[in-house]
Design a protein around this motif. Structure first.
Motif: not given
Ligand SMILES: *Cc1c(COP(=O)(O)O)cnc(C)c1O
Length: 432
Positions: A362-363, A368-375
Motif C-alpha cells: 500500500d502507498t 487512510v489505506t487503499s482497501g477494505i476488508r470484508v468478511g
C-alpha cells in the motif's frame, strides 16, 4: 437492586441503540460475529463476582469449587473441538494470549519472524507500536506483489537469514490457507519455536475446513469471538505437549513441559483473576461448536465468502490474491479511485459496516489505506446465503460508484433495512 432500565436509563438506552445498530445494519467486519442468546446469558451472570486466580483445583481463593467446574467444562470441550493435549481458556483476549506466549518462550531482545502487519499480519506479531515489537527484535516476511500469497521459499530464505528464536504464522487480513507443515519444517531447519495464531480462522479449523495447525505448531493461540462465535476472549492450545525443547525453564530452573510454561505465563505472568463469567460463556460456545450444525455454518461462511469475492471481481474490484479460501477478503479500491477511509465512511452512511485496511504494498498510510476488508461470519450467522451476499456486493457497489449521491446512499440504507428485517437477530428481550 433495581434492574438496568429503571436504575440507569442513560446506559439502558445506549445498549438499546447498539442492539438496534446490530439488528439494522450489514455487519461485514471479518473479525466480528453474533453470539447466541445462551452465550449472552452465561456472560451476564454473578460468576463475574468470583475471584479465581490460579487453575481449577489449585486456586489462591476459597469458594472456587463451582466455578472450577465451569472452567473444566470449557477446557474439556475446547480440547475435544481441536483435538488438543492441553488448553488454557483464561486469556482475556487474543492479545493477552499472545503476550503469554512471548513471556513463556522469549527473552527481551530475542528475534521473532512474523507476517508483516502491512501484508495482513497482526499488531502482536512484532509491530513497532506494540509490546511485541518494543520488547523483541522483530523481522517480517510478506506476500508476493503479483499473487498476494505467501511464497514458502521466501519464508525459508528469510528464516535462514534472520535465525529467529520464534517463527509466527497467522493473520488478520489474509484470505488464503496456510501450509503449516512447511512452516514447521522451516522452524525445525533454523531451530525456532513455531507459534500459530489462528485468531481469525479458528472456527473454520474446528470444523476441519482448513489446514489444522495443532499437529505442527509448538503452541497455538486464538481468540474465541471471531469465526469461533463465542464471547470476546482468548485461548492457548498445545497439540502435542512435550518438554520445552528450547531451554526456557521459567523461574524454577527445572525443565518444563510447554504447557506448564504457558500456564505460568498466563498466571501469574500476565493476568490476575480470570473472567469466570466469560469462561462460562466460552464453555457454552464450545458446546455449540461441537454440535453438527456448526460445521454446516462454517461451510456456509466459506461458500458465502467465495460468492462475494466472485461478485466483486465481476464488478471490476481488485480482490487481493483473486479470491478466498476462508471467511474474508481484501478489496483493493485503487481501480475505483477511492481510499479505504472514504469507502468505510460512505458505506457507514448506508448502514454497511466494513473496516478500511492496508493492502499489500500500500502507498497510503494506515489511517487512510487503499482497501477494505470484508468478511461473512456475522451475516452468515443471521442466515444470509450466496444470493444475499451477491445482493450485498451490489449494494456496496451502488454506494461506492455513486459517491457524490447522498440520495443513492439513502436508497441503499432503506434496502439494507428491508434485507436485515428478513433475517431477525436479537429482540430486546436479550436485555431482560
Ligand atoms: C484479532 C487478532 C488478535 C487479537 O485479538 P484481541 O482479542 O483483539 O486482542 C491477535 N492475533 C490475530 C491474528 C488476530 O486476528
Amino acid at each position: 437492586m433495581d434492574d438496568l432500565r429503571t436504575q440507569d436509563p442513560d446506559l439502558y438506552s445506549i445498549i438499546q441503540r447498539e442492539i438496534d445498530r446490530q439488528n439494522d445494519g450489514l455487519e461485514l467486519i471479518a473479525s466480528e460475529n453474533f453470539v447466541s442468546k445462551a452465550v449472552l446469558q452465561a456472560m451476564g451472570t454473578p460468576l463475574t463476582n468470583k475471584y479465581a486466580e490460579g487453575r481449577p483445583g489449585k486456586r489462591y481463593y476459597g469458594g472456587c469449587e463451582v466455578v472450577d467446574e465451569a472452567e473444566v467444562l470449557a477446557q474439556e470441550r475446547a480440547k475435544k473441538l481441536f483435538d488438543a493435549d492441553w488448553v488454557n481458556v483464561q486469556p482475556h483476549s487474543g492479545a493477552t494470549a499472545n503476550h503469554a506466549i512471548y513471556l513463556s518462550m522469549m527473552e527481551p531482545g530475542d528475534r521473532l519472524l512474523g507476517l508483516d502487519l502491512a501484508h495482513g499480519g497482526h499488531l502482536t506479531h512484532g509491530s513497532p507500536v506494540n509490546f511485541s515489537g518494543i520488547l523483541y527484535d522483530a523481522h517480517f516476511y510478506g506476500v508476493e506483489q503479483d499473487t498476494g500469497r505467501i511464497d514458502m521459499d521466501k519464508v525459508r530464505d528469510k528464516a535462514k537469514a534472520v535465525q529467529p528464536k520464534m517463527l509466527s504464522v497467522g493473520a488478520s487480513a489474509y484470505s488464503r490457507d496456510f501450509d503449516f507443515a512447511t512452516f514447521r519444517a522451516i522452524a525445525d531447519e533454523v531451530g525456532a519455536i513455531l507459534w500459530v495464531d489462528m485468531a481469525h480462522p479458528a472456527g473454520l479449523i474446528a470444523a476441519d475446513l482448513l489446514n489444522d495447525p495443532l499437529p505442527h505448531a509448538h503452541v497455538v493461540s486464538t481468540t474465541t469471538h471471531k469465526t469461533l462465535r463465542g464471547p470476546r476472549g482468548g485461548m492457548l492450545l498445545v497439540g502435542n505437549d512435550t518438554e520445552n525443547p528450547f531451554g526456557k525453564t521459567w523461574k524454577s530452573g527445572k525443565p518444563k513441559m510447554i504447557s506448564e510454561l504457558l500456564d505460568s505465563a498466563v498466571f501469574p505472568g500476565v493476568i490476575g483473576g480470570p473472567l469466570m463469567h466469560v469462561i462460562a460463556a466460552k464453555a457454552v460456545a464450545f458446546g455449540e461448536a461441537l454440535e453438527s450444525g456448526f460445521v454446516d455454518y462454517q461451510q456456509r461462511v466459506i461458500e458465502n465468502a467465495q460468492a462475494m469475492a466472485e461478485a466483486f471481481v465481476e464488478r471490476g474490484y481488485g480482490v487481493i490474491s483473486g479470491g478466498t479460501d476462508n471467511h474474508l477478503m481484501l478489496i483493493d479500491l485503487r481501480s475505483k479511485g477511492l481510499t479505504g477511509k472514504e469507502a468505510e465512511a460512505l458505506l457507514g452512511e448506508a448502514d454497511i459496516t466494513v473496516n478500511k485496511n492496508m493492502v499489500p504494498y500500500d502507498t497510503e498510510s494506515p489511517f487512510v489505506t487503499s482497501g477494505i476488508r470484508v468478511g461473512t461470519p456475522a451475516l452468515t450467522t443471521r442466515g444470509f446465503g450466496p444470493d444475499e451476499f451477491r445482493h450485498v456486493v451490489d449494494l456496496i457497489d451502488r454506494v461506492l460508484s455513486k459517491r457524490d449521491s447522498e440520495g443513492a446512499r439513502e436508497l441503499v440504507r432503506r434496502e439494507v433495512f428491508v434485507l436485515t428485517e428478513q433475517f431477525p437477530l436479537y429482540d430486546h428481550s436479550v436485555l431482560a
